[in-house]
Design a protein around this motif. Structure first.
Motif, short mmCIF file in Angstrom:
data_model
loop_
_atom_site.label_atom_id
_atom_site.label_comp_id
_atom_site.label_asym_id
_atom_site.label_seq_id
_atom_site.Cartn_x
_atom_site.Cartn_y
_atom_site.Cartn_z
N LYS A 92 47.95 34.35 20.81
CA LYS A 92 48.89 34.00 21.86
C LYS A 92 48.93 34.78 23.20
CE LYS A 92 53.32 36.24 20.00
NZ LYS A 92 54.27 36.01 19.49
N ASN A 93 48.64 36.01 22.99
CA ASN A 93 48.63 36.95 24.30
C ASN A 93 47.14 37.30 24.72
OD1 ASN A 93 51.32 37.26 24.56
ND2 ASN A 93 51.36 38.76 22.83
N TYR A 94 46.09 36.54 24.18
CA TYR A 94 44.76 36.89 24.62
C TYR A 94 44.24 35.64 25.62
CZ TYR A 94 43.93 40.19 21.16
OH TYR A 94 44.26 41.35 20.35
N PHE A 95 43.63 36.13 26.71
CA PHE A 95 43.15 35.07 27.86
C PHE A 95 41.41 35.27 28.08
CE2 PHE A 95 47.38 36.11 28.11
CZ PHE A 95 48.10 34.81 28.57
N ILE A 96 41.02 34.24 28.51
CA ILE A 96 39.76 34.11 29.22
C ILE A 96 39.93 34.42 30.64
CG2 ILE A 96 37.38 33.37 29.53
CD1 ILE A 96 38.29 34.29 26.66
N ARG A 97 39.21 35.29 31.44
CA ARG A 97 39.23 35.32 32.88
C ARG A 97 37.78 35.60 33.29
NH1 ARG A 97 42.25 40.34 34.60
NH2 ARG A 97 43.20 39.20 36.09
N TYR B 246 37.17 38.16 43.10
CA TYR B 246 38.74 38.07 42.90
C TYR B 246 38.47 37.36 41.28
CZ TYR B 246 38.00 32.85 43.76
OH TYR B 246 37.16 31.86 43.79
N MET B 247 39.86 37.60 40.49
CA MET B 247 39.93 37.04 39.12
C MET B 247 40.59 35.60 39.21
SD MET B 247 38.46 39.25 37.41
CE MET B 247 38.80 38.66 35.77
N SER B 248 39.82 34.70 38.47
CA SER B 248 40.22 33.37 38.40
C SER B 248 41.58 33.49 37.62
CB SER B 248 39.48 32.30 37.52
OG SER B 248 39.42 33.12 36.14
N ASP B 249 42.41 32.13 37.59
CA ASP B 249 43.61 31.91 36.88
C ASP B 249 43.03 32.11 35.43
OD1 ASP B 249 45.16 31.44 38.83
OD2 ASP B 249 44.90 29.21 38.55
N ALA B 250 43.96 32.65 34.45
CA ALA B 250 43.46 32.96 33.07
C ALA B 250 43.52 31.77 32.26
CB ALA B 250 44.37 33.99 32.48
N HIS B 251 42.64 31.82 31.42
CA HIS B 251 42.77 30.59 30.46
C HIS B 251 43.39 31.36 29.05
CE1 HIS B 251 42.09 26.91 28.01
NE2 HIS B 251 41.68 27.47 27.06
N MET B 252 44.75 30.67 28.52
CA MET B 252 45.58 31.27 27.47
C MET B 252 44.71 30.82 26.34
SD MET B 252 49.47 31.22 26.52
CE MET B 252 49.53 29.58 26.53
N LEU B 253 44.58 31.54 25.31
CA LEU B 253 44.20 31.10 23.78
C LEU B 253 45.20 30.96 22.88
CD1 LEU B 253 41.06 33.38 23.39
CD2 LEU B 253 40.95 31.22 24.24
N GLU C 97 35.43 37.98 30.73
CA GLU C 97 36.25 39.11 30.10
C GLU C 97 37.36 38.28 28.89
OE1 GLU C 97 38.50 41.87 32.24
OE2 GLU C 97 40.10 40.46 32.61
N ILE C 98 37.56 38.84 27.96
CA ILE C 98 38.68 38.45 27.22
C ILE C 98 39.72 39.70 27.34
CG2 ILE C 98 37.64 39.48 24.90
CD1 ILE C 98 39.25 37.26 23.62
N ALA C 99 40.89 39.23 27.75
CA ALA C 99 41.81 40.21 28.12
C ALA C 99 43.19 40.03 27.29
CB ALA C 99 42.17 40.05 29.56
N TYR C 100 43.95 40.96 27.21
CA TYR C 100 45.32 40.91 26.58
C TYR C 100 46.39 41.01 27.65
CZ TYR C 100 48.79 41.67 23.09
OH TYR C 100 50.03 41.65 22.35
N GLY C 101 47.08 39.77 27.93
CA GLY C 101 48.09 39.82 28.86
C GLY C 101 49.44 40.11 28.23
N VAL C 102 50.13 40.64 29.29
CA VAL C 102 51.53 40.87 28.88
C VAL C 102 52.47 40.47 30.07
CG1 VAL C 102 53.19 42.85 28.51
CG2 VAL C 102 51.26 43.04 27.74
N LYS C 103 53.25 39.75 29.84
CA LYS C 103 54.58 39.09 30.93
C LYS C 103 55.36 40.47 31.03
CE LYS C 103 57.35 35.24 31.79
NZ LYS C 103 57.90 33.96 31.26
N TYR C 104 55.55 40.80 32.49
CA TYR C 104 56.65 41.74 32.78
C TYR C 104 57.36 41.14 33.97
CZ TYR C 104 53.87 42.71 36.97
OH TYR C 104 52.99 42.65 37.87
#
Length: 221
Positions: free
Chosen positions: A62-67, A77-84, A129-136
């Motif tokens: 739930k906190n992993y994204f493709i960018r 620039y980085m694209s919008d992230a796709h949430m897994l 990349e696969i990235a770990y996203g945190v909402k703040y």
């Protein structure tokens, strides 16, 4: 070292319990996090990624994204992230694929995530990349939130064109690579021709992993 304190019904705090001491096991051969194990950049819309869980435990996606990093207006620039989403079990691979892909022996419906979201419009020049996203909380006065991303694993190098390596190619992670790598290292990959996708979705490089039973901490009484 573990100790326990407790509050009673009158909100009185107990002293520390006796100390329970344990020692971690020796180092293991499992991955520290998820890895990208296949990168397909084929003709037309034949784009797919395979991620694999080589850790020894289920991972909640739930906190992993493709960018993907794109280039435009003289800037990267980085694209919008796709949430897994969902759970990826130990030893399991999941495929992210475009809905208009036409890989001869991998029907689109076999994909776990079927999407033409911005990250899956990559070409062979783009960093992925696969990235770990945190909402703040960004601005307390307006209750405005934003996302912070930490790279877990990457294909390509940020801030440059990767076309000489990744254009019209399928990259497969080598057998001896277990851990993800935030710095793209070409020696970790084997390159195949455009549209090559043998074994997509079944990471053949895993080998045999022993899966241990879950251990939980119990407190008595």
């Amino acid at each position: 070292n573990f100790t326990v304190k407790a509050y009673d019904k009158g909100f009185l705090l107990s002293p520390d319990s006796n100390t329970a001491t344990t020692t971690t096991l020796a180092a293991d051969s499992f991955a520290k996090d998820l890895t990208i194990t296949k990168y397909i950049e084929g003709s037309s819309n034949n784009k797919a990624l395979e991620i694999t869980n080589k850790t020894n435990h289920p991972v909640d996606l739930k906190n992993y994204f493709i960018r993907t990093e794109f280039y435009g207006n003289s800037n990267y620039y980085m694209s919008d992230a796709h949430m897994l989403e969902g759970i990826i079990a130990p030893g399991e691979s999941k495929v992210i694929i475009r809905p208009d892909a036409a890989l001869s022996s991998f029907p689109v419906n076999n994909g776990d995530f079927i999407t033409n979201s911005p990250p899956m419009t990559f070409s062979g020049s783009n960093y992925v990349e696969i990235a770990y996203g945190v909402k703040y909380l960004k601005t307390a006065s307006t209750n405005n939130y934003d996302m912070s991303f930490v790279t877990v694993d990457a294909v390509g190098t940020k801030g440059q064109s990767n076309s000489s390596i990744m254009s019209n190619a399928s990259l497969y992670r080598n057998t001896n690579v277990t851990d993800p790598n935030t710095t793209f290292t070409l020696s970790e990959w084997t390159s195949f021709a455009s549209n090559y996708h043998v074994g997509l979705g079944t990471d053949s490089m895993l080998g045999t992993h022993e899966i241990f039973a879950d251990k939980s901490l119990k407190i008595y009484p």
